[in-house]
Design a protein around this motif. Structure first.
Motif, PDB file in Angstrom:
ATOM      1  N   ALA A 281      -2.349  -4.566  14.584  1.00 15.67           N
ATOM      2  CA  ALA A 281      -1.440  -3.447  14.343  1.00 15.67           C
ATOM      3  C   ALA A 281      -2.160  -2.332  13.602  1.00 15.67           C
ATOM      4  CB  ALA A 281      -0.236  -3.914  13.528  1.00 15.67           C
ATOM      5  N   THR A 282      -1.874  -1.101  14.001  1.00 14.33           N
ATOM      6  CA  THR A 282      -2.391   0.067  13.294  1.00 14.33           C
ATOM      7  C   THR A 282      -1.405   0.450  12.210  1.00 14.33           C
ATOM      8  OG1 THR A 282      -3.594   0.871  15.247  1.00 14.33           O
ATOM      9  CG2 THR A 282      -3.091   2.471  13.513  1.00 14.33           C
ATOM     10  N   LEU A 283      -1.833   0.418  10.956  1.00 13.08           N
ATOM     11  CA  LEU A 283      -0.937   0.666   9.836  1.00 13.08           C
ATOM     12  C   LEU A 283      -0.830   2.151   9.495  1.00 13.08           C
ATOM     13  CD1 LEU A 283      -1.959  -2.289   7.493  1.00 13.08           C
ATOM     14  CD2 LEU A 283      -0.305  -2.251   9.372  1.00 13.08           C
ATOM     15  N   PHE A 284      -1.923   2.887   9.699  1.00 11.70           N
ATOM     16  CA  PHE A 284      -1.901   4.327   9.426  1.00 11.70           C
ATOM     17  C   PHE A 284      -3.060   4.984  10.154  1.00 11.70           C
ATOM     18  CE2 PHE A 284      -3.622   7.856   6.764  1.00 11.70           C
ATOM     19  CZ  PHE A 284      -2.606   8.760   6.992  1.00 11.70           C
TER      20      PHE A 284
ATOM     21  N   LEU B 103       0.238  -5.675   2.635  1.00 12.43           N
ATOM     22  CA  LEU B 103      -1.095  -6.173   2.948  1.00 12.43           C
ATOM     23  C   LEU B 103      -1.185  -7.619   2.462  1.00 12.43           C
ATOM     24  CD1 LEU B 103      -3.420  -3.185   1.906  1.00 12.43           C
ATOM     25  CD2 LEU B 103      -2.327  -3.596   4.117  1.00 12.43           C
ATOM     26  N   TYR B 104      -1.954  -8.441   3.193  1.00 12.72           N
ATOM     27  CA  TYR B 104      -1.990  -9.880   2.913  1.00 12.72           C
ATOM     28  C   TYR B 104      -3.425 -10.354   2.713  1.00 12.72           C
ATOM     29  CZ  TYR B 104       2.631  -9.291   5.021  1.00 12.72           C
ATOM     30  OH  TYR B 104       3.897  -8.856   5.317  1.00 12.72           O
ATOM     31  N   PRO B 105      -3.651 -11.243   1.754  1.00 14.00           N
ATOM     32  CA  PRO B 105      -5.023 -11.697   1.470  1.00 14.00           C
ATOM     33  C   PRO B 105      -5.645 -12.523   2.595  1.00 14.00           C
ATOM     34  CG  PRO B 105      -3.442 -12.968   0.192  1.00 14.00           C
ATOM     35  CD  PRO B 105      -2.668 -11.850   0.838  1.00 14.00           C
TER      36      PRO B 105
ATOM     37  N   MET C 142       0.860  -1.182   0.000  1.00 10.95           N
ATOM     38  CA  MET C 142       0.000   0.000   0.000  1.00 10.95           C
ATOM     39  C   MET C 142       0.902   1.239   0.000  1.00 10.95           C
ATOM     40  SD  MET C 142      -2.972   0.923   2.763  1.00 10.95           S
ATOM     41  CE  MET C 142      -1.906   0.693   4.196  1.00 10.95           C
ATOM     42  N   HIS C 143       0.667   2.142  -0.967  1.00 15.16           N
ATOM     43  CA  HIS C 143       1.575   3.281  -1.139  1.00 15.16           C
ATOM     44  C   HIS C 143       0.919   4.649  -0.927  1.00 15.16           C
ATOM     45  CE1 HIS C 143       4.972   0.891  -2.666  1.00 15.16           C
ATOM     46  NE2 HIS C 143       4.031   0.111  -3.172  1.00 15.16           N
TER      47      HIS C 143
END
Length: 380
Positions: A306-309, A336-338, A283-284
């Motif tokens: 986990a908080t990614l953003f 990110l993972y399916p 994710m960009h």
């Protein structure tokens, strides 16, 4: 005979005017704005023309005049919609890399406050876009929104080396809506200027795909406007049920536009099905759409806890509105993972004594390996 025809014609016009007037008065604020804008432009009362100019690196689209004659909360204000092409004289592959919306005076020069920008949406024509790349299986997978700029995030650019590939003569759809939370009194006119930056095709560029994720809350479809009850404390009070209403896999009604009550609250929604991840990817970019009284919107990996953003929203203290909203942009990206679960967590603080409305969305840009493979084989 002619006098009778004239008489009945006049009576018919009067009756039609009365019926139309009654119907108009019963419309919600948003629909009144649509009717008035069409009349203003159709009868030439205000400028109804678009001013579109493009060069080798950007296109500027200045809207017709939008008349601000009332308080228009988010999703209510006068808006305009049109399709466009970056350059219809060429059929060249380019990379869209930046987006910006400004509020202008009707002289199309002087910049006004961004408080008059609700949101600007840019959509794809999926059939046209994906068929060029033999990616027809993507058509209809999700809403064809490329991106949105909104109050608090009126401009952003993709990280270096990333972009969204389109052809210069490819059709795109633009919709931009005005906003006015605070100004009352005499009507005034504004315009919006939308600027899209792009660059020529380069093999080194990496394509992004857009995913729209947003908070949806359940409501009682049989009695939608009762809001939460003791028996159903998790039910929301939808702003309306005709727009931004959805059904989940169990047939339950959900709203993406709901009422928040005075005070603080927290809302959670699982967005795994909205992401539709088939493979691991990075994710960009994230552009966030929030309404006033939102304080933060977090993108979380539930599986990893986990908080990614976290998108932080700064509200004005002396008026209603968003001063700024933070966004995410990274060349390195976040994995990110399916097989992971993801959620949005929204925190709000309605500092007024009355109910307010809320929406919470993220436009998430992921590395698009499938498109990248197509681009490697592309020959102009």
């Amino acid at each position: 005979m002619k006098s009778k025809i004239l008489k009945y014609t006049l009576w018919f016009i009067v009756l039609l005017t009365i019926v139309g007037g009654i119907y108009y008065l019963k419309l919600p604020n948003r629909h009144k704005a649509i009717v008035k804008t069409k009349l203003y432009h159709g009868f030439g009362i205000v400028d109804g023309q678009w001013n579109i100019q493009s060069n080798d690196s950007s296109i500027s689209l200045i809207t017709p005049t939008l008349v601000i004659d009332n308080i228009y909360k988010s999703m209510e204000g006068p808006k305009v919609i049109r399709s466009f092409q970056l350059d219809d004289t060429k059929n060249e592959l380019v990379w869209m890399t930046s987006f910006e919306t400004k509020a202008l005076s009707t002289n199309e020069v002087d910049q006004l406050s961004n408080d008059y920008i609700c949101h600007t949406n840019i959509d794809l024509y999926e059939g046209e876009h994906y068929s060029r790349w033999q990616l027809n299986h993507r058509i209809g997978e999700q809403y064809p929104r490329l991106t949105s700029m909104s109050n608090g995030i009126e401009s952003y650019a993709f990280p270096d080396g990333f972009g969204f590939p389109v052809f210069t003569n490819e059709n795109l759809l633009l919709a931009t809506q005005s906003l006015n939370h605070n100004i009352t009194g005499d009507p005034f006119d504004i315009k919006h200027q939308v600027i899209i930056g792009y660059k020529p095709h380069e093999q080194a560029m990496k394509p992004l795909m857009s995913k729209t994720v947003f908070v949806m809350l359940p409501y009682d479809s049989e009695n939608p406007f009762q809001g939460p009850t003791e028996n159903n404390p998790n039910m929301c009070l939808p702003v309306e049920t005709k727009n931004h209403s959805y059904k989940n896999e169990n047939g339950e009604s959900l709203s993406g536009h709901w009422v928040i009550f005075p005070g603080r609250d927290t809302y959670r929604y699982d967005i795994t099905h909205q992401l539709q991840l088939k493979d691991s990817t990075t994710m960009h970019q994230i552009a966030t759409h929030l309404h006033p009284f939102a304080e933060r919107l977090a993108f979380r990996d539930k599986t990893a806890d986990a908080t990614l953003f976290v998108s932080e929203a700064e509200n004005y203290t002396d008026k209603i509105g968003l001063k700024s909203v933070s966004y995410f942009s990274s060349t390195e990206g976040i994995m990110l993972y399916p097989d992971h679960k993801y959620e949005l967590v929204l925190e709000t603080n309605n500092t007024t004594t009355i109910n307010q409305d809320m929406m919470a969305s993220m436009f998430v840009f992921l590395y698009d390996k499938e498109m990248h493979d197509k681009l490697k084989a592309y020959k102009p």
